[in-house]
Design a protein around this motif. Structure first.
Motif, mmCIF file in Angstrom:
data_model
loop_
_atom_site.group_PDB
_atom_site.id
_atom_site.type_symbol
_atom_site.label_atom_id
_atom_site.label_comp_id
_atom_site.label_asym_id
_atom_site.label_seq_id
_atom_site.Cartn_x
_atom_site.Cartn_y
_atom_site.Cartn_z
ATOM 1 N N ARG A 1 0.864 -1.193 0.072
ATOM 2 C CA ARG A 1 -0.052 0.054 0.089
ATOM 3 C C ARG A 1 1.160 1.206 -0.129
ATOM 4 N NH1 ARG A 1 -5.516 -1.072 2.048
ATOM 5 N NH2 ARG A 1 -5.866 1.038 1.779
ATOM 6 N N LEU A 2 0.543 2.144 -1.029
ATOM 7 C CA LEU A 2 1.480 3.300 -0.983
ATOM 8 C C LEU A 2 0.445 4.607 -0.814
ATOM 9 C CD1 LEU A 2 3.260 2.529 -4.339
ATOM 10 C CD2 LEU A 2 3.962 2.348 -1.721
ATOM 11 N N PHE A 3 0.987 5.619 0.018
ATOM 12 C CA PHE A 3 0.128 6.790 0.187
ATOM 13 C C PHE A 3 0.699 8.131 0.005
ATOM 14 C CE2 PHE A 3 -0.815 3.300 3.062
ATOM 15 C CZ PHE A 3 -2.211 3.087 2.879
ATOM 16 N N ALA B 1 4.066 -0.585 8.252
ATOM 17 C CA ALA B 1 3.135 -1.152 8.913
ATOM 18 C C ALA B 1 2.914 -2.639 7.963
ATOM 19 C CB ALA B 1 1.664 -0.577 8.793
ATOM 20 N N ARG C 1 -1.598 -4.054 9.042
ATOM 21 C CA ARG C 1 -2.193 -2.971 9.634
ATOM 22 C C ARG C 1 -1.586 -2.579 11.104
ATOM 23 N NH1 ARG C 1 -7.777 -4.592 6.549
ATOM 24 N NH2 ARG C 1 -6.836 -4.347 4.717
ATOM 25 N N THR C 2 -0.564 -3.181 11.325
ATOM 26 C CA THR C 2 0.165 -2.718 12.654
ATOM 27 C C THR C 2 1.600 -2.121 12.259
ATOM 28 O OG1 THR C 2 -0.883 -4.528 13.636
ATOM 29 C CG2 THR C 2 0.923 -3.862 14.821
ATOM 30 N N HIS C 3 2.030 -1.173 13.148
ATOM 31 C CA HIS C 3 3.477 -0.709 12.996
ATOM 32 C C HIS C 3 4.424 -1.672 13.050
ATOM 33 C CE1 HIS C 3 1.293 3.329 13.645
ATOM 34 N NE2 HIS C 3 2.342 3.653 12.265
ATOM 35 N N GLU D 1 0.091 -7.983 3.926
ATOM 36 C CA GLU D 1 -0.106 -6.483 3.386
ATOM 37 C C GLU D 1 0.693 -5.564 3.941
ATOM 38 O OE1 GLU D 1 -4.264 -4.664 2.862
ATOM 39 O OE2 GLU D 1 -3.534 -3.150 4.372
ATOM 40 N N ALA E 1 2.508 -1.791 4.308
ATOM 41 C CA ALA E 1 2.432 -0.329 3.861
ATOM 42 C C ALA E 1 3.542 0.431 4.173
ATOM 43 C CB ALA E 1 1.290 0.256 4.750
ATOM 44 N N LEU F 1 4.832 4.186 4.755
ATOM 45 C CA LEU F 1 4.137 5.166 5.614
ATOM 46 C C LEU F 1 5.225 6.442 5.446
ATOM 47 C CD1 LEU F 1 2.848 3.443 8.558
ATOM 48 C CD2 LEU F 1 1.797 3.757 6.481
ATOM 49 N N PRO F 2 5.070 7.350 4.618
ATOM 50 C CA PRO F 2 5.985 8.368 4.670
ATOM 51 C C PRO F 2 5.601 9.282 5.960
ATOM 52 C CG PRO F 2 4.234 8.843 2.979
ATOM 53 C CD PRO F 2 4.061 7.374 3.679
ATOM 54 N N PRO F 3 6.438 10.310 6.455
ATOM 55 C CA PRO F 3 6.100 10.995 7.422
ATOM 56 C C PRO F 3 4.614 11.415 7.283
ATOM 57 C CG PRO F 3 8.174 11.640 6.528
ATOM 58 C CD PRO F 3 7.542 10.948 5.321
ATOM 59 N N VAL F 4 3.943 11.314 8.822
ATOM 60 C CA VAL F 4 2.408 11.572 8.741
ATOM 61 C C VAL F 4 2.421 12.876 9.257
ATOM 62 C CG1 VAL F 4 1.943 9.133 9.279
ATOM 63 C CG2 VAL F 4 2.589 10.760 11.188
ATOM 64 N N ALA F 5 0.979 13.530 9.044
ATOM 65 C CA ALA F 5 0.839 14.790 9.235
ATOM 66 C C ALA F 5 -0.654 15.032 9.484
ATOM 67 C CB ALA F 5 1.322 15.682 8.179
ATOM 68 N N GLY F 6 -1.202 13.801 10.503
ATOM 69 C CA GLY F 6 -2.404 14.165 10.734
ATOM 70 C C GLY F 6 -2.790 15.336 11.955
ATOM 71 N N GLU G 1 -5.326 12.574 3.662
ATOM 72 C CA GLU G 1 -5.583 11.140 3.012
ATOM 73 C C GLU G 1 -5.198 10.130 4.096
ATOM 74 O OE1 GLU G 1 -3.265 10.558 -0.556
ATOM 75 O OE2 GLU G 1 -2.915 8.425 -0.151
ATOM 76 N N ILE H 1 -1.972 9.040 8.721
ATOM 77 C CA ILE H 1 -2.678 10.315 7.980
ATOM 78 C C ILE H 1 -1.916 11.352 7.277
ATOM 79 C CG2 ILE H 1 -4.365 12.240 8.286
ATOM 80 C CD1 ILE H 1 -5.533 10.474 10.739
ATOM 81 N N TRP H 2 -2.141 11.633 6.290
ATOM 82 C CA TRP H 2 -0.942 12.567 5.395
ATOM 83 C C TRP H 2 -2.018 13.935 4.865
ATOM 84 C CZ3 TRP H 2 -1.293 7.522 5.048
ATOM 85 C CH2 TRP H 2 -0.190 6.836 5.579
#
Lengths: 81, 139, 139, 81
Positions: A6-8, A54, A57-59, A71, A73, A75-80, B51, B122-123
């Motif tokens: 999975r790519l984001f 991940a 779905r677990t780090h 699966e 993933a 994960l590039p640096p997050v920014a939530g 996203e 989350i991005w």
């Protein structure tokens, strides 16, 4: 073995896809999947320090071993928030 | 919205999130609401695009709540995050915590949003008149 | 409710208080809501009676907001407090703070409620099956 | 001089009134008004350390001087929030 990757965000845009299937040798790790991603999509720059992973779905860390149908993933640096 | 940990493309309602909390014995409810700012790191922001890795996000929110409960003093935690395109002023995230007393409620609410920014998959793409960039390493 | 600093015998609405805030440039809104607890210091509470020095309270709330603004980093502060008889679960106080960033918003909201408990001329009589007492020196 | 004294909570209940007018000598301070309250309403216990004062709706210390028509408030330990 075949794993789903999975790519984001910037990775997804650089690859032009959010999901792809990688064919990896037995014994491959999450880091190997990431190397496969970077080789498959040259626009994605390999950045060891700032990329997290991940597995199902677990780090996990990059040395986590993969199994058929996992699966993974990237994960590039997050920014939530 | 009847779940404590939600990722949604629909507008968030902070009161509805706080209303989910178990308040039995709660003397304090602390709520954090994040809004899209018109300026960020010296640039004008016209909109944000969030996203997520949706199949993983709710588990991470749950993990954050578990970490908070392990520290003790808190009754209930709810975390809702928006995805999709958000205009300036819209709500991107709501964290609500109930506790018997105010100190653990403040501590837990702050911990939750700090932790969310650290580990939630989350991005955010910031759109400005100069173009759009994916935000990285936001404090 | 159109004022930032209010003492009222009417039920409080936390969203209406937060809606009063100037949010221009605000990335963060932190809200503290105090509820009447069913148990306090080892006693069952049936209801609370809040009494205030009404002509002085709003000036003290304003003073608290001025202290917060002097510390910097905050856009706006609203404080509403209830008086009269409150049942268990009802809201006694709402403090809402807007700021560009979350850290000063949390700090200011916590400062406001801590300071309110120190200096606001408001008293509370706890009714329990054993009788009623005026609460003193609450932390 | 005559000042208005405001009483609250336990003080108000002990005095049976929330407001009364105290007649004090010129030069009297807020502490003198408090002593007058305690003398006028014996059920109010004088507690120097835990009682605060307001003069014309602003916090003051006990040594603040009074003027004709001032409003003095005797503030028992507060418990808002």
């Amino acid at each position: 073995m075949r794993v789903t990757v999975r790519l984001f965000a910037a990775h997804r845009e650089a690859a032009g896809t959010s999901t792809y299937v990688a064919d990896l040798p037995d014994g491959a790790t999450v880091s190997d999947a990431y190397a496969h991603v970077c080789a498959s999509f040259p626009k994605i720059a390999h950045r060891a320090g700032s990329t997290a992973f991940a597995l199902n779905r677990t780090h996990v860390s990059g040395d986590a071993p993969l199994n058929e149908s996992d699966e993974v993933a990237i994960l590039p640096p997050v920014a939530g928030g | 919205m009847t779940q404590h940990f939600v990722l949604t493309s629909q507008p968030l309602d902070e009161r509805a999130v706080a209303a989910l909390l178990d308040r039995d014995g709660a003397g304090a409810v602390v709520t954090f609401v994040g809004h899209v700012r018109a300026h960020s790191r010296g640039r004008d922001v016209t909109k944000l695009e969030y996203e997520a890795y949706p199949e993983m996000v709710e588990g991470v929110f749950k993990q954050i709540a578990d970490e908070i409960h392990a520290r003790g003093g808190v009754i209930d935690v709810a975390i809702h995050h928006r995805v999709g395109t958000l205009e300036v002023g819209e709500v991107s995230v709501v964290v609500a915590v109930s506790a018997a007393h105010r100190s653990p409620a403040f501590d837990a609410c702050r911990y939750a949003i700090d932790r969310l920014k650290q580990i939630a998959p989350i991005w955010k793409k910031e759109h400005s008149p100069d173009g759009a960039v994916w935000v990285e390493d936001r404090p």
